[in-house]
Design an enzyme around this catalytic site. Structure first.
Site, PDB file in Angstrom:
ATOM      1  N   LYS A 102     -11.659 134.693  13.801  1.00  0.00           N
ATOM      2  CA  LYS A 102     -13.039 135.026  14.197  1.00  0.00           C
ATOM      3  C   LYS A 102     -13.156 136.458  14.701  1.00  0.00           C
ATOM      4  O   LYS A 102     -13.729 136.705  15.757  1.00  0.00           O
ATOM      5  CB  LYS A 102     -13.554 134.018  15.226  1.00  0.00           C
ATOM      6  CG  LYS A 102     -13.488 132.571  14.709  1.00  0.00           C
ATOM      7  CD  LYS A 102     -14.276 131.591  15.550  1.00  0.00           C
ATOM      8  CE  LYS A 102     -14.291 130.193  14.972  1.00  0.00           C
ATOM      9  NZ  LYS A 102     -13.043 129.447  15.144  1.00  0.00           N
ATOM     10  N   ARG A 103     -12.631 137.403  13.947  1.00  0.00           N
ATOM     11  CA  ARG A 103     -12.713 138.807  14.324  1.00  0.00           C
ATOM     12  C   ARG A 103     -14.048 139.404  13.908  1.00  0.00           C
ATOM     13  O   ARG A 103     -14.910 138.705  13.354  1.00  0.00           O
ATOM     14  CB  ARG A 103     -11.550 139.597  13.711  1.00  0.00           C
ATOM     15  CG  ARG A 103     -10.203 139.150  14.219  1.00  0.00           C
ATOM     16  CD  ARG A 103     -10.168 139.190  15.747  1.00  0.00           C
ATOM     17  NE  ARG A 103      -9.246 138.186  16.297  1.00  0.00           N
ATOM     18  CZ  ARG A 103      -7.976 138.407  16.567  1.00  0.00           C
ATOM     19  NH1 ARG A 103      -7.449 139.591  16.337  1.00  0.00           N
ATOM     20  NH2 ARG A 103      -7.226 137.453  17.085  1.00  0.00           N
TER      21      ARG A 103
END
Lengths: 200, 200
Positions: free
Chosen positions: B21-22
């Protein structure tokens, strides 16, 4: 990891931010929070709001630690979704308002890009006293004067960040001197702005 | 890190996703992309859309690698911002539409939580053929039947993920057997659903 331990050991009074932009389902956020606040000695972490309250709350359960929630970022892509508008409210304003229900200014700060200085007046209507982390001064073109004019509170209320202008100050052997000079300049400019506001 | 190298060495055909989830400013996203796709052998990474196009594009420049963009997540907090609505469009729908300008289905997939199966019909109107990563089956209460009914395409088009029901299958010495059983059950259920659709 070594760097942050070194800083905290040598200069324990320095406020160290992990600009990690996390935000995950609750149990994963809890693991991240432990990693940054317990295993590592960070004082604050930036968190992305997209997944909502239960992705942010685990970071808010530590004494003297801060969440810095992305509200209005300094990059061009901020235009894609952060200005999405329901009735008269932008998404970034909704983030500012909604997150007030999760914690107060003793635990929460917000990212507002220096390149969005024109929006700081609106931001300050919603969060008049919260600290703001303001990236984008320097390489990204944000103006410290504008930021101070529209965003400064009586306690300052601003953490201004200049990264690339400093870490990319020079690619030659004089890097240390050039970087120090660049950092000194921002610091000096900030000092003057604080004096003008009679804060020091 | 060891785990992903082990999997890729033993089972090179397995598609390995970094659920990281960057999503960061361009040069930081570029560093993350290199770390996950070059240093590590991941095939795909989940990315949060809040910071917009320039935070996602760096992940889209690698051959045979995928971005899996968060659209509608399975957690309760999804309600806070993902259903923010401009005119007749929800934010998650805006994310699905806007991101079509960044890459096609050969590079992009979307996260749509199994707990949001009722929204899959609307999701499929916007992305009829893209693969969807569907978390939330099992521990989070999502139904595989519902997901398949509303989300399956002629090529399946679904990567269904059950994590906690498997990794927390047992806290006793029989963990390996219980976990394997739990995984086998989801797999078997999926096999039947594919057969019904005449995909296998």
């Amino acid at each position: 990891e070594k760097t942050v331990f070194y800083i905290k050991e040598k200069y324990p009074e320095i406020f160290v931010i992990a600009d990690a932009k996390r935000g995950d389902i609750g149990n994963t956020s809890t693991q991240y929070a432990k990693a940054f606040f317990e295993t590592l000695p960070f004082d604050a972490i930036t968190v992305a709001p997209y997944m909502g309250s239960d992705s942010v709350r685990p970071f808010l359960t530590f004494d003297d630690k801060f969440v810095i929630l992305l509200a209005l970022t300094s990059n061009v892509g901020a235009n894609d979704f952060q200005y999405f508008k329901q009735n008269d409210e932008y998404l970034f304003e909704k983030v500012l308002k909604e997150s007030q229900n999760w914690a107060g200014k003793d635990k929460m700060m917000y990212v507002v890009g220096a390149t969005r200085a024109e929006m700081l007046t609106q931001v300050r209507k919603i969060v008049p006293e919260h600290f703001l982390l303001v990236p984008g001064v320097g390489a990204q073109g944000g103006s410290l004067q504008e930021v101070a004019k529209y965003g400064m509170t009586n306690d300052c209320g601003l953490i201004v960040n200049s990264s690339r202008a400093i870490i990319y100050a020079s690619s030659d052997a004089d890097f240390d001197k050039k970087a120090a000079l660049e950092a000194k300049q921002v610091q000096e400019e900030m000092r003057k702005l604080l004096q003008e506001k009679k804060i020091s």
